[in-house]
Motif scaffolding. Sequence first.
Motif, mmCIF file in Angstrom:
data_model
loop_
_atom_site.group_PDB
_atom_site.id
_atom_site.type_symbol
_atom_site.label_atom_id
_atom_site.label_comp_id
_atom_site.label_asym_id
_atom_site.label_seq_id
_atom_site.Cartn_x
_atom_site.Cartn_y
_atom_site.Cartn_z
ATOM 1 N N LEU A 53 0.822 -1.198 0.000
ATOM 2 C CA LEU A 53 0.000 0.000 0.000
ATOM 3 C C LEU A 53 0.867 1.264 0.000
ATOM 4 N N GLN A 54 1.995 1.231 0.709
ATOM 5 C CA GLN A 54 2.904 2.380 0.684
ATOM 6 C C GLN A 54 3.393 2.655 -0.738
ATOM 7 N N ARG A 55 3.766 1.599 -1.455
ATOM 8 C CA ARG A 55 4.232 1.773 -2.844
ATOM 9 C C ARG A 55 3.145 2.390 -3.719
ATOM 10 N N LEU A 56 1.922 1.894 -3.582
ATOM 11 C CA LEU A 56 0.823 2.437 -4.385
ATOM 12 C C LEU A 56 0.553 3.903 -4.059
ATOM 13 N N CYS A 57 0.555 4.234 -2.784
ATOM 14 C CA CYS A 57 0.327 5.627 -2.397
ATOM 15 C C CYS A 57 1.419 6.533 -2.960
ATOM 16 N N MET A 58 2.664 6.072 -2.934
ATOM 17 C CA MET A 58 3.769 6.866 -3.486
ATOM 18 C C MET A 58 3.603 7.081 -4.982
ATOM 19 N N GLN A 59 3.129 6.053 -5.689
ATOM 20 C CA GLN A 59 2.936 6.178 -7.133
ATOM 21 C C GLN A 59 1.859 7.206 -7.473
ATOM 22 N N TYR A 60 0.741 7.143 -6.761
ATOM 23 C CA TYR A 60 -0.378 8.026 -7.053
ATOM 24 C C TYR A 60 -0.247 9.402 -6.421
ATOM 25 N N ARG A 61 0.281 9.455 -5.225
ATOM 26 C CA ARG A 61 0.317 10.695 -4.449
ATOM 27 C C ARG A 61 1.692 10.902 -3.810
ATOM 28 N N PRO A 62 2.717 11.235 -4.616
ATOM 29 C CA PRO A 62 4.075 11.341 -4.067
ATOM 30 C C PRO A 62 4.245 12.440 -3.016
ATOM 31 N N GLU A 63 3.308 13.359 -2.922
ATOM 32 C CA GLU A 63 3.406 14.422 -1.917
ATOM 33 C C GLU A 63 2.918 13.960 -0.540
ATOM 34 N N LEU A 64 2.374 12.737 -0.508
ATOM 35 C CA LEU A 64 1.868 12.177 0.741
ATOM 36 C C LEU A 64 2.725 10.993 1.164
ATOM 37 N N TRP A 65 2.554 10.574 2.408
ATOM 38 C CA TRP A 65 3.247 9.381 2.883
ATOM 39 C C TRP A 65 2.295 8.564 3.742
ATOM 40 N N GLY A 92 5.829 15.017 6.520
ATOM 41 C CA GLY A 92 6.242 15.943 7.573
ATOM 42 C C GLY A 92 5.141 16.293 8.563
ATOM 43 N N SER A 93 3.968 15.711 8.405
ATOM 44 C CA SER A 93 2.837 16.045 9.276
ATOM 45 C C SER A 93 3.074 15.711 10.742
ATOM 46 N N PHE A 94 3.937 14.750 11.021
ATOM 47 C CA PHE A 94 4.151 14.325 12.395
ATOM 48 C C PHE A 94 5.442 14.883 12.990
ATOM 49 N N LYS A 95 6.073 15.805 12.291
ATOM 50 C CA LYS A 95 7.322 16.393 12.779
ATOM 51 C C LYS A 95 7.097 17.020 14.154
ATOM 52 N N GLY A 96 7.947 16.660 15.096
ATOM 53 C CA GLY A 96 7.896 17.207 16.439
ATOM 54 C C GLY A 96 6.904 16.526 17.366
ATOM 55 N N ASP A 97 6.109 15.596 16.832
ATOM 56 C CA ASP A 97 5.138 14.884 17.669
ATOM 57 C C ASP A 97 5.830 13.806 18.481
ATOM 58 N N GLY A 98 5.206 13.453 19.571
ATOM 59 C CA GLY A 98 5.649 12.316 20.365
ATOM 60 C C GLY A 98 5.036 11.043 19.809
ATOM 61 N N ALA A 106 -4.822 14.223 8.440
ATOM 62 C CA ALA A 106 -4.887 12.808 8.057
ATOM 63 C C ALA A 106 -5.974 12.630 7.004
ATOM 64 N N LEU A 107 -5.610 12.023 5.887
ATOM 65 C CA LEU A 107 -6.559 11.786 4.809
ATOM 66 C C LEU A 107 -7.170 10.394 4.885
ATOM 67 N N MET A 108 -6.388 9.428 5.399
ATOM 68 C CA MET A 108 -6.864 8.053 5.442
ATOM 69 C C MET A 108 -6.164 7.302 6.573
ATOM 70 N N ALA A 109 -6.959 6.517 7.295
ATOM 71 C CA ALA A 109 -6.421 5.560 8.268
ATOM 72 C C ALA A 109 -6.582 4.177 7.661
ATOM 73 N N VAL A 110 -5.622 3.294 7.935
ATOM 74 C CA VAL A 110 -5.630 1.945 7.372
ATOM 75 C C VAL A 110 -5.475 0.933 8.494
ATOM 76 N N GLU A 111 -6.278 -0.123 8.417
ATOM 77 C CA GLU A 111 -6.107 -1.274 9.304
ATOM 78 C C GLU A 111 -6.106 -2.536 8.453
ATOM 79 N N VAL A 112 -5.229 -3.455 8.809
ATOM 80 C CA VAL A 112 -5.162 -4.782 8.195
ATOM 81 C C VAL A 112 -5.492 -5.756 9.316
ATOM 82 N N THR A 113 -6.495 -6.596 9.117
ATOM 83 C CA THR A 113 -6.891 -7.486 10.201
ATOM 84 C C THR A 113 -5.781 -8.472 10.535
ATOM 85 N N SER A 114 -5.716 -8.763 11.821
ATOM 86 C CA SER A 114 -4.821 -9.793 12.328
ATOM 87 C C SER A 114 -5.687 -10.988 12.686
#
Length: 192
Positions: A53-65, A92-98, A106-114
Amino acid sequence: MTPMTADRPQMSVEEFEELASRAPETVRLEFINGKVVVKPMPDGNHSEIIAWLQRLCMQYRPELWLYAERGLKTERYRKGRARADGVLVPEGSFKGDGEWSGTAGALMAVEVTSFDSDAGRRDRVEKPDGYAAAGIPVYLLIDRDDCSVTVFTDPKDGRYRRQMNEPFGTAIDIPDPVGIRLETEKLKDYAD
C-alpha cells in the motif's frame, strides 16, 4: 457492575499514555472506547500488505506518505488512542510529535486485520467509529479473514455514512481526498 465506556474509562488518557510508554517493545497498546486493548504484533503478510500500500500511495500521491504503526489521538475530546496500521498524511505532518499525534491533516487511516479474536470488533466496529469521530475522511480496512477491502467514507457525527466492500482481486477507487486506485489482486498472495 458498570460497563467501561468512553464516559467511564478504565483510566485517564494520561494514565494510559504513561502505561503505553512503559510497555515492552513487543506489546502495542491502544485505548479505545475507554478500554485498554492489546494490539497483536504484525506478521510478515501484514507487513507486506502495508509495504504494498505504501508503494501504491507513493505512485499516485508522491506528496503524501503512508506512515506505518502511527499512534493517533482518536475519538471526541481526545479520549482515545489508536495505533493505526497506516495513516496517509502530507509528508512531515508528524514532525515534532511524540508517540501520539493529532489527526488534523490525516486523509486516510488503514487497518489490516490480524488473526486474533478481537479483530472483528476492533477493526470492523471500534476503529471506524474512532476514526470517523476524529474526522479522518477515509478509513481503509483490508480484511484478511474474509479476503475483502472495505472503504469507509463521509464521516459525520462519529460514524462513516458510506462504505464500499469488495473482494480481493477487484479494482477499487478510493475517493478524494485520497484519490487513488487499488488493484487488489496482489492481496490474494497475503490472505493467509
